[in-house]
Design a protein around this motif. Structure first.
Motif, PDB file in Angstrom:
ATOM      1  N   LYS A  64      80.580  64.617 -12.809  1.00 46.52           N
ATOM      2  CA  LYS A  64      80.315  65.638 -11.791  1.00 46.52           C
ATOM      3  C   LYS A  64      78.893  65.502 -11.285  1.00 46.52           C
ATOM      4  CE  LYS A  64      83.422  69.178 -13.604  1.00 46.52           C
ATOM      5  NZ  LYS A  64      83.515  70.531 -14.168  1.00 46.52           N
ATOM      6  N   ASN A  67      78.499  68.566  -5.397  1.00 52.33           N
ATOM      7  CA  ASN A  67      79.436  68.351  -4.286  1.00 52.33           C
ATOM      8  C   ASN A  67      80.120  66.991  -4.316  1.00 52.33           C
ATOM      9  OD1 ASN A  67      80.611  69.862  -2.322  1.00 52.33           O
ATOM     10  ND2 ASN A  67      79.146  69.353  -0.738  1.00 52.33           N
ATOM     11  N   ASN A  68      80.212  66.385  -5.493  1.00 58.63           N
ATOM     12  CA  ASN A  68      80.825  65.068  -5.611  1.00 58.63           C
ATOM     13  C   ASN A  68      81.430  64.931  -7.008  1.00 58.63           C
ATOM     14  OD1 ASN A  68      81.535  62.533  -4.753  1.00 58.63           O
ATOM     15  ND2 ASN A  68      79.606  61.606  -5.346  1.00 58.63           N
ATOM     16  N   LEU A  85      87.792  59.691  -6.109  1.00 62.20           N
ATOM     17  CA  LEU A  85      86.589  60.287  -5.541  1.00 62.20           C
ATOM     18  C   LEU A  85      86.999  61.562  -4.824  1.00 62.20           C
ATOM     19  CD1 LEU A  85      85.116  57.102  -3.821  1.00 62.20           C
ATOM     20  CD2 LEU A  85      84.664  57.918  -6.123  1.00 62.20           C
ATOM     21  N   TYR A  86      86.268  62.641  -5.070  1.00 62.76           N
ATOM     22  CA  TYR A  86      86.609  63.920  -4.446  1.00 62.76           C
ATOM     23  C   TYR A  86      85.340  64.676  -4.106  1.00 62.76           C
ATOM     24  CZ  TYR A  86      88.272  68.727  -3.988  1.00 62.76           C
ATOM     25  OH  TYR A  86      88.532  69.991  -3.526  1.00 62.76           O
ATOM     26  N   LYS A  87      85.287  65.223  -2.904  1.00 63.27           N
ATOM     27  CA  LYS A  87      84.188  66.091  -2.486  1.00 63.27           C
ATOM     28  C   LYS A  87      84.794  67.420  -2.092  1.00 63.27           C
ATOM     29  CE  LYS A  87      81.171  62.457  -0.890  1.00 63.27           C
ATOM     30  NZ  LYS A  87      80.308  61.934   0.139  1.00 63.27           N
ATOM     31  N   GLY A  88      84.369  68.453  -2.751  1.00 61.95           N
ATOM     32  CA  GLY A  88      84.889  69.774  -2.448  1.00 61.95           C
ATOM     33  C   GLY A  88      84.836  70.672  -3.661  1.00 61.95           C
ATOM     34  N   SER A 116      91.294  64.403  -0.643  1.00 58.54           N
ATOM     35  CA  SER A 116      90.821  65.466   0.234  1.00 58.54           C
ATOM     36  C   SER A 116      91.221  66.833  -0.311  1.00 58.54           C
ATOM     37  CB  SER A 116      91.386  65.281   1.644  1.00 58.54           C
ATOM     38  OG  SER A 116      92.796  65.251   1.608  1.00 58.54           O
TER      39      SER A 116
END
Length: 146
Positions: A64, A67-68, A85-88, A116
């Motif tokens: 972690k 925001n990433n 990979l995840y941003k959120g 997403s």
């Protein structure tokens, strides 16, 4: 009569434009269901397309950053795994061994899945707990991760 023809022409153009946008929008946002093993076996088929995939978060793979989020997900039916990979916003129930459902696209060049949307199911170790026990266990897990 001339203004009536103009109005009809404008109506036809507007209806045509809306139809085009609707059809292209539906095709670009449609999700293909896949397994991790399917994506790895035939990456070209999933490249750049919307994919919905589920699996289990591999222990110790969560990284972690603000925001990433980067982690590795294992297929539920095989040993196939994929980097994600995840941003959120990360769900509270996201942790090691959690079952996750992702929506996103496969990046065959970098060999990872760019999510997403991330949804996490509570691990089975919380089944049978009442809501207070469940919330306490999740809080303890999150404090352990910090």
């Amino acid at each position: 009569m001339n203004s009536r023809k103009k109005l009809i022409a404008v109506g036809i153009v507007v209806i045509g434009a809306l139809s085009y946008l609707l059809v292209t929008g539906l095709f670009s946002y449609s999700m293909h269901d896949a397994e991790v093993a399917d994506i790895l076996a035939n990456p070209v088929q999933y490249e750049g397309k919307g994919v919905k995939v589920s699996g289990t978060v591999i222990n110790g793979s969560i990284n972690k950053a603000p925001n990433n989020l980067v982690f590795t997900m294992k297929d539920q039916d095989s040993d196939a795994s994929i980097k994600v990979l995840y941003k959120g916003v990360v769900p509270d129930s996201f942790m090691d061994d959690a079952t996750v459902i992702l929506e996103g696209k496969y990046d065959s060049e970098n060999k990872n899945f760019v999510a997403s949307k991330l949804m996490a199911k509570c691990p089975s170790r919380y089944e049978g707990m009442d809501i207070e026990e469940h919330n306490k266990a999740i809080a303890e897990q999150q404090n352990a991760d910090i």
